[in-house]
Design a protein around this motif. Structure first.
Motif, PDB file in Angstrom:
ATOM      1  N   GLU A   1      33.225  48.604  24.945  1.00  0.00           N
ATOM      2  CA  GLU A   1      32.553  47.418  25.502  1.00  0.00           C
ATOM      3  C   GLU A   1      33.514  46.552  26.310  1.00  0.00           C
ATOM      4  OE1 GLU A   1      32.560  47.903  22.165  1.00  0.00           O
ATOM      5  OE2 GLU A   1      30.523  48.564  21.711  1.00  0.00           O
TER       6      GLU A   1
ATOM      7  N   GLN B   1      30.983  50.824  28.302  1.00  0.00           N
ATOM      8  CA  GLN B   1      29.919  49.810  28.282  1.00  0.00           C
ATOM      9  C   GLN B   1      30.397  48.418  28.660  1.00  0.00           C
ATOM     10  OE1 GLN B   1      28.056  50.335  24.413  1.00  0.00           O
ATOM     11  NE2 GLN B   1      26.406  51.433  25.428  1.00  0.00           N
ATOM     12  N   GLY B   2      31.579  48.337  29.249  1.00  0.00           N
ATOM     13  CA  GLY B   2      32.036  47.043  29.742  1.00  0.00           C
ATOM     14  C   GLY B   2      31.375  46.746  31.082  1.00  0.00           C
ATOM     15  N   GLU B   3      32.055  45.915  31.835  1.00  0.00           N
ATOM     16  CA  GLU B   3      31.506  45.520  33.138  1.00  0.00           C
ATOM     17  C   GLU B   3      31.523  46.694  34.114  1.00  0.00           C
ATOM     18  OE1 GLU B   3      32.909  41.832  34.584  1.00  0.00           O
ATOM     19  OE2 GLU B   3      32.925  42.458  36.679  1.00  0.00           O
TER      20      GLU B   3
ATOM     21  N   SER C   1      41.556  37.783  38.741  1.00  0.00           N
ATOM     22  CA  SER C   1      40.708  36.753  38.149  1.00  0.00           C
ATOM     23  C   SER C   1      39.823  37.330  37.039  1.00  0.00           C
ATOM     24  CB  SER C   1      39.857  36.054  39.221  1.00  0.00           C
ATOM     25  OG  SER C   1      38.818  36.888  39.677  1.00  0.00           O
ATOM     26  N   TYR C   2      39.518  38.627  37.121  1.00  0.00           N
ATOM     27  CA  TYR C   2      38.763  39.281  36.037  1.00  0.00           C
ATOM     28  C   TYR C   2      39.568  39.222  34.740  1.00  0.00           C
ATOM     29  CZ  TYR C   2      37.402  43.166  33.020  1.00  0.00           C
ATOM     30  OH  TYR C   2      37.077  43.930  31.927  1.00  0.00           O
TER      31      TYR C   2
ATOM     32  N   SER D   1      41.935  37.115  34.019  1.00  0.00           N
ATOM     33  CA  SER D   1      42.287  35.764  33.555  1.00  0.00           C
ATOM     34  C   SER D   1      41.075  35.001  33.037  1.00  0.00           C
ATOM     35  CB  SER D   1      42.967  34.982  34.685  1.00  0.00           C
ATOM     36  OG  SER D   1      42.040  34.745  35.722  1.00  0.00           O
ATOM     37  N   SER D   2      39.859  35.591  33.164  1.00  0.00           N
ATOM     38  CA  SER D   2      38.685  34.851  32.693  1.00  0.00           C
ATOM     39  C   SER D   2      38.588  34.938  31.170  1.00  0.00           C
ATOM     40  CB  SER D   2      37.414  35.428  33.342  1.00  0.00           C
ATOM     41  OG  SER D   2      37.280  36.789  33.008  1.00  0.00           O
TER      42      SER D   2
ATOM     43  N   LEU E   1      36.628  34.997  28.637  1.00  0.00           N
ATOM     44  CA  LEU E   1      35.325  35.179  28.010  1.00  0.00           C
ATOM     45  C   LEU E   1      35.490  35.490  26.529  1.00  0.00           C
ATOM     46  CD1 LEU E   1      32.271  35.386  28.614  1.00  0.00           C
ATOM     47  CD2 LEU E   1      32.620  37.823  28.890  1.00  0.00           C
ATOM     48  N   LYS E   2      36.443  36.335  26.241  1.00  0.00           N
ATOM     49  CA  LYS E   2      36.588  36.850  24.894  1.00  0.00           C
ATOM     50  C   LYS E   2      38.015  37.367  24.792  1.00  0.00           C
ATOM     51  CE  LYS E   2      34.001  40.115  22.050  1.00  0.00           C
ATOM     52  NZ  LYS E   2      33.085  41.243  22.183  1.00  0.00           N
TER      53      LYS E   2
ATOM     54  N   ARG F   1      41.650  44.355  27.087  1.00  0.00           N
ATOM     55  CA  ARG F   1      40.617  44.764  28.041  1.00  0.00           C
ATOM     56  C   ARG F   1      41.226  45.748  29.017  1.00  0.00           C
ATOM     57  NH1 ARG F   1      38.526  39.393  30.863  1.00  0.00           N
ATOM     58  NH2 ARG F   1      36.404  40.096  30.844  1.00  0.00           N
TER      59      ARG F   1
END
Lengths: 322, 156
Positions: free
Chosen positions: B44, B98-100, B118-119, B121-122, B124-125, B129
């Motif tokens: 995920e 199942q990730g982005e 930027s992906y 550094s966001s 979200l969780k 990753r």
């Protein structure tokens, strides 16, 4: 978190966000039956502009309506242009984005998000990341798609189109209707008195390229992510994709149930606008956010989730706070 | 050439032959990178973020040929490939990712770098990753180019 600093919608129902809100509140629909709009194509039901539009001028008009030049300077290198579209200007996606950015004298190469029907939400997530990581301070997110013989013939070949106005989440739903629109949201890092984008997530079902997951896997993972930090009971409204196809609506129902969101009121906008593809995520976010604030909601803090799904097995969701 | 590479690096996935050139190209690049690798993150949390300049134009042109006037037989199996992000979906299905999945249309590969940065550094969780990312371009028949890499990071 990024803040909304302006928005606009141009659709067959009207020019400007307010005109479109009033049309929805009055129960009006842009859906009509067409028999000879495109050669060879079987009769279909869609929401199309009476006068065929050109892609680039329509996007420019939408951005001009949304812009507040006092906050955002388009010619500034700290502003990025992001275009959400699936088919662009007659299958060309890059050149129209470049023409739009050049029209506003923006010095940065624009970004085009082409993630099927989730593009409009994915474009906002891209804006959030770029602004939060400090690379830019403002983003002009414009979503637009115009219908064509190409698109209508393909959806007909897929047997995804309803011959009647669509009826999302109805047990007798027959499929989707296509639509045309352009919509723009301006986002900025500085607080405004408008709504703000607080979370966003994209997940793939990893199941099928043209059918949604039977367990709503990707959509569920997106909902789980955007609920990070809030309880399902705090969510005041969910703008579902609600295309009116048998499988999409069922998949969303399952994902919402799995995420504990089955009791939250939901908005479905496709019966008014049809499925506006690259514009859908932008247009529907604006209406969900703006109409939530106009409702008799007694809570001070509205928490709105907007979700979308698309070909390629992709799902996306964002959470808006007001 | 892509079929030869398929036989060399995969060979066990007949769905490959249904794919358009852009998907075949991305599929093989991903196969070479991911085969035999143990992912360093949950499925995920693994993403596929690709880009090119000309979207799905090669397959769009093939589909247009099926709806030419006087010869109107629109093909659903070609139509589904008239979106550039389908290649990210094909790779996700093959590798159970199942990730982005995201697809961008950009001027050049360099423009993808800040998007990937930027992906990661966001916030979200937290946790590890990964992203399979790069350029995947097919503008004409027999004219294609892919350059991909896997990046791991953490958002903690």
């Amino acid at each position: 978190m990024i803040y909304c600093a302006g928005h606009s919608i141009i659709s067959p129902l009207g020019e400007g966000t307010q005109a479109n809100i009033e049309a929805v509140q009055a129960g009006r629909s842009g859906l009509k039956k067409y028999t000879d709009r495109f050669a060879d194509v079987e009769p279909f039901c869609a929401s199309l502009f009476d006068t065929p539009q050109d892609f680039v001028p329509l996007c420019i008009r939408s951005i001009e309506l949304a812009l507040n030049e006092q906050i955002i300077k388009c010619e500034n290198a700290q502003t990025i242009f992001i275009l959400s579209t699936t088919k662009g200007d007659q299958l060309d996606l890059w050149s129209p984005a470049q023409q739009i950015a050049a029209h506003f004298h923006n010095p940065n190469p624009p970004i085009v998000v082409s993630n099927a029907c989730t593009s409009g939400v994915c474009a906002q997530i891209t804006a959030m990341r770029l602004l939060e990581s400090g690379l830019y301070r403002h983003a002009v997110v414009v979503g637009c798609d115009l219908q064509s013989r190409f698109i209508v013939s393909g959806f007909q070949a897929f047997k995804a189109l309803s011959p009647e106005p669509c009826t999302p989440f109805d047990p007798n739903r027959k499929g989707l209707n296509l639509g045309e629109a352009a919509a723009t949201i301006i986002y900025t890092t500085e607080p405004t008195d408008s709504w703000r984008l607080v979370a966003g997530s994209i997940h793939n079902d990893a199941n099928h390229i043209s059918a949604p997951s039977r367990t709503g896997e990707g959509a569920f993972l997106c909902l789980k992510d955007v609920l990070n930090g809030v309880q399902p009971s705090e969510i005041t409204r969910i703008g579902v994709h609600g295309t009116g196809t048998l499988y999409n609506d069922d998949m969303e129902r399952i994902a919402l149930q799995r995420a504990g969101l089955a009791d939250v009121p939901m908005s479905v906008l496709k019966p008014h606008f049809g499925h506006t593809m690259g514009a859908a995520g932008v247009l529907e976010t604006i209406l969900c956010a703006e109409m939530a604030s106009n409702s008799q909601c007694t809570m001070h803090n509205s928490q709105i989730i907007k979700m979308l799904s698309g070909f390629g097995g992709v799902n996306a969701a964002i959470r808006i706070e007001k | 050439m892509l079929v030869e590479l398929y036989r060399r690096f995969a060979g066990d996935y007949p769905k490959f032959f249904k794919m358009d050139t852009l998907c075949r190209l991305g599929f093989i690049a991903a196969e070479i990178l991911l085969k035999g690798q143990t992912s360093q993150c949950e499925k995920e949390q693994m993403s596929i973020i690709l880009a090119n300049r000309s979207a799905s134009i090669k397959n769009d042109t093939d589909y247009l040929a099926t709806i030419s006037e006087g010869n109107y037989y629109p093909s659903p199996s070609l139509f589904v490939y008239t979106l550039p992000n389908i290649v990210t979906g094909e790779i996700a299905i093959r590798h159970h990712i199942q990730g982005e999945t995201s697809f961008y249309i950009l001027e050049s590969p360099e423009q993808l770098e800040p998007i990937i940065k930027s992906y990661f550094s966001s916030p979200l969780k937290g946790g590890p990753r990964g992203a399979l990312t790069g350029w995947c371009e097919c503008s004409k028949p027999n004219d294609f180019y892919a350059k991909m890499q896997i990046i791991y990071g953490t958002t903690d």
